[in-house]
Design an enzyme around this catalytic site. Sequence first.
Site, PDB file in Angstrom:
ATOM      1  N   ASN A 269      -6.440  24.945  -0.872  1.00  8.69           N
ATOM      2  CA  ASN A 269      -5.759  26.090  -1.602  1.00  8.69           C
ATOM      3  C   ASN A 269      -6.388  27.629  -1.457  1.00  8.69           C
ATOM      4  OD1 ASN A 269      -4.055  24.098  -3.011  1.00  8.69           O
ATOM      5  ND2 ASN A 269      -5.994  23.824  -3.983  1.00  8.69           N
ATOM      6  N   GLU A 302     -11.709  21.535   4.915  1.00  8.48           N
ATOM      7  CA  GLU A 302     -10.881  22.440   3.887  1.00  8.48           C
ATOM      8  C   GLU A 302     -11.442  24.065   4.007  1.00  8.48           C
ATOM      9  OE1 GLU A 302      -8.740  20.751   2.993  1.00  8.48           O
ATOM     10  OE2 GLU A 302      -9.500  18.739   2.989  1.00  8.48           O
ATOM     11  N   HIS A 305      -9.571  25.202   7.264  1.00  8.00           N
ATOM     12  CA  HIS A 305      -8.236  25.516   7.179  1.00  8.00           C
ATOM     13  C   HIS A 305      -7.929  26.954   6.813  1.00  8.00           C
ATOM     14  CE1 HIS A 305      -5.868  21.946   7.460  1.00  8.00           C
ATOM     15  NE2 HIS A 305      -6.410  21.319   6.680  1.00  8.00           N
TER      16      HIS A 305
HETATM   17  N1  BES Z   1      -4.132  19.538   3.173  1.00  7.61           N
HETATM   18  C1  BES Z   1      -4.968  18.308   3.158  1.00  7.61           C
HETATM   19  C2  BES Z   1      -4.641  17.682   1.722  1.00  7.61           C
HETATM   20  C3  BES Z   1      -3.491  17.105   1.484  1.00  7.61           C
HETATM   21  C4  BES Z   1      -2.477  16.171   2.200  1.00  7.61           C
HETATM   22  C5  BES Z   1      -2.531  17.651   0.442  1.00  7.61           C
HETATM   23  C6  BES Z   1      -1.486  15.782   1.950  1.00  7.61           C
HETATM   24  C7  BES Z   1      -1.471  17.008  -0.047  1.00  7.61           C
HETATM   25  C8  BES Z   1      -0.667  16.262   0.708  1.00  7.61           C
HETATM   26  C9  BES Z   1      -6.441  18.507   3.273  1.00  7.61           C
HETATM   27  O1  BES Z   1      -6.564  19.439   4.129  1.00  7.61           O
HETATM   28  C10 BES Z   1      -6.709  17.227   4.141  1.00  7.61           C
HETATM   29  O2  BES Z   1      -6.054  17.146   5.295  1.00  7.61           O
HETATM   30  N2  BES Z   1      -7.556  16.294   3.508  1.00  7.61           N
HETATM   31  C11 BES Z   1      -7.769  15.093   3.726  1.00  7.61           C
HETATM   32  C12 BES Z   1      -9.228  15.021   4.109  1.00  7.61           C
HETATM   33  C13 BES Z   1      -9.764  15.893   5.644  1.00  7.61           C
HETATM   34  C14 BES Z   1     -11.327  15.839   5.582  1.00  7.61           C
HETATM   35  C15 BES Z   1      -8.936  15.100   6.827  1.00  7.61           C
HETATM   36  C16 BES Z   1      -7.549  14.209   2.866  1.00  7.61           C
HETATM   37  O3  BES Z   1      -7.324  14.615   1.686  1.00  7.61           O
HETATM   38  O4  BES Z   1      -7.886  12.814   2.831  1.00  7.61           O
HETATM   39 ZN    ZN Z   2      -6.162  19.224   6.254  1.00  6.19          ZN
END
Ligand code: BES
Ligand code: ZN
Length: 872
Positions: A269, A302, A305
């Site tokens: 976010n 994050e 992003h």
């Molecule tokens: N945008 C995602 C989080 C997310 C994913 C929120 C699906 C809602 C639904 C975040 O940037 C992300 O990718 N997080 C990963 C970790 C990342 C290091 C690959 C996660 O949450 O596993």
């Molecule tokens: Zn991500």
Amino acid sequence: MSTQKSIKLSDYVEYPYLIPKIYLDFDIRNDYVVVQSSMIIKPKLNESSKLILQGNRIKLLSISINGKELNKDDYEINDKELIIDSTPISEFELKIKSQIDPFRNTSLEGLYLSSGMLTTQCEAEGFRSISYHPDRPDVLSKYTVRLEADRTLYPILLSNGNKKYSGYLSNNNLRHEIIWEDPFLKPSYLFALVAGKLNLVSERYTTNSGRLIDIKIYVESGDEKYTKHAINSLKKAMKWDEDKYGLEYDLDEYKIVAVRHFNMGAMENKGLNIFNSKLVLADSKTSTDDELERIESVIAHEYFHNWTGNRITCRDWFQLSLKEGLTVFRDQSFTSDLHSPGLKRIEDVSFLRNFQFIEDKGPTSHAVKPKEYIAIDNFYTTTIYEKGAELIRMLELMLGKERFFKGMNLYIKTFDGSAATTEDFINSLIKGAYLEEKNCPFDVKKFLNWYYKSGTPKVHIDQSWDSKNSILNVSFKQQVDCDKISDNTEMVIPILYSCYSREKELIPIVEDNLFVLDKNNKNLKIKLPGEKEAPVLSIFRGFSSPVVWESDLSINDYLFLFLNDNDYFSRWNSGQFLMREIIKKRLCNNANYSLEDKFIYAIKKSIKSLEVNDPFFLATLLTTPGFAELESLFEKVDPINIYRESLNFQVLIGNKILHQLKILAKNLLVNINHEWPMGKGERKLLGTIWSYLTLTGDKIVKKNCIESISHPSMTIARAALGALKPLDSPETEEASNSFYNIWKENPVVLDSWFAYEASRPNKQGIDVIEKLLSHSKFDWKAPNAIRAVLGGFSKNIELFHSHDGQGYLFMADKLIEVDKINPITASRIVKVFSKWKSYVDKNKEGMYESILRINKANISSNTREVVELILK
Ligand code: BES
Ligand code: ZN
């Protein structure tokens, strides 16, 4: 036939309205929240049309346009949408007052309660549970947010952007209000709000251009001491993105909040990241080295992003890999630069092969850019993430770093502030790299097949040695199986290779070279003037493309590469190949003793050459292939047999190198107390050695392991637990109890104990799992805990795959329960049944029965989508 409606990429139409500005007002009450939104809306075509807004479990209180209350017959409302039949033709203000109930929301989507604090998760479609809105990523607005709440219950009130105002209410000084303003356009999925009792740890970061950024980490009281690692990681990420990509942070403050109840790992976010607490709270006493590295990379992910995802977002969810694949690529490069590129590559490849390749062979296989989906939450997969990252890595390799960065710069400049597509990205990358596409050395259209086609391509390699002219002729054949059928699709496959002379070990006679395989380019000629003998070919160095390959390399070639290759991946890969060969032969009652002897000889030699200077790599070389990889060696999988044979293999090796391992273990003790990242190689190697030695029945090591449970390094404590795990011995029991007693008050650490208990062999059977689920410290609302126990159980091979099918049925029943509380978590875990068709009959039938049981239950559409795919 599916009973559910799918969303199709080909149906995409632009949203007919712009919403440049949104003002949101949250009035937080004791058991409900009143949300008022005021949106400035502009019809794109200056004509009236239907205005469709999404909404989920929202109670509408009132609605007006330009200050005029709408009548009941001016709009329609159903359980998903609010439709206003006709709107003004020029800019207008739409005001909606509504009420939501975050206090009974267990889905952890939208606005919900976690340990007394209110928090949000909006990606992908959670915003529609907060307020009526188009809730699609191509609608970008500037948000201003006012939060009002009780001062003692919710002393901290946070939202995206910069703080504009805060104060007590003039008519009630028990309540306070804060206004946040985010000056950047963003889609609704990046909206965030947090309200609760939180403590702040803050730090400062100065950008290369001299701007001061406030870093603010909010945690529950008592957790402040565990924030240092996250803060350091964030600073490293900020610096790296400036140095590498020239990208600076754009707001004055960067906030991170740690929450216990969270479906995913973390969320980007704008200006207010929300993290699963296990990915923020950490030090070397509570987290292993692997976890510290993971946290460093997730914090970075994050953060990255902010440019690849937030400033440039996705036009629609079919473009998800545009932000996720690219950002995983960026976080992988970051870790690689900070630590060891060679080791990081092995880690990433191992993950890809054990998860993404498996997904791509099974019923939920899909393209990096899929054409349709039912529930978008089911599309946050290792294909979108890790395969997506591999595609960008191939581009970087083929373009070369310098051109690649030029291309990235052009992409960012061109699409900043907008919502883009995968094709936008590829086109501007190539344009930035080469200015004219015709100069690009590979076929860009063909490269896009990597995005459009599912499945892992296979490459066949044949060599022939022309001794007269000293030329090695290598011919390649590619085969692409997508959507489970072979077709004629041609992929662009970059292949890094080099050659070794059998006499002059260690020095490659050809330096790293790139060969790009495609339809018109299938034969490679390697000229080796002066060479008398056919060289050893080292191929797909660094795992230069995400494919599987079959070559005519001999066992001796693999042994040679295992001992000599200067590419970390290739050396490790050769060892893994040999181990798989040995285990496979044994499983087919066809043990190859001469291969085993040669391999053990090579292992002994590797220990001598690596023990001092590269303990981490040595440990990696000694690690046996992943279970999923072993399973994929067979047409008919017998999981229990594979599990046992893989343990036998370790006993075999352990016994043959017992003496060396013991001496090595003693020598390592000197360096294991250094602070991460120092000493991590020694710690990893010690853990690996312990695992071999406990399996050989070494009493002293078992005792050592029990004593190490209270070691100040969590890496050592967990290594000790891990080494005792396969034994089901009194020592295992003792170690586990002592770990529990030390950590019972720390929920993050305790999750690892839950996972350990659920995954270790035991004689009492499923009762153990049932007991864990009703344990006083088990929290049904925390996905981390559910994943620890049910995910752990699925790795308890003999229990989960027991031939009476009881393990599968138990899992089915529990998933039906989880689905009622939290569909996103259930639909992720239900994939443990994906491979049912590949198992031997006794397991296959049991799994099938269990999937049918879930299918018959009243389940969410998320879980139903996965179950229907699995059954197909
Ligand atoms: N945008 C995602 C989080 C997310 C994913 C929120 C699906 C809602 C639904 C975040 O940037 C992300 O990718 N997080 C990963 C970790 C990342 C290091 C690959 C996660 O949450 O596993
Ligand atoms: Zn991500």
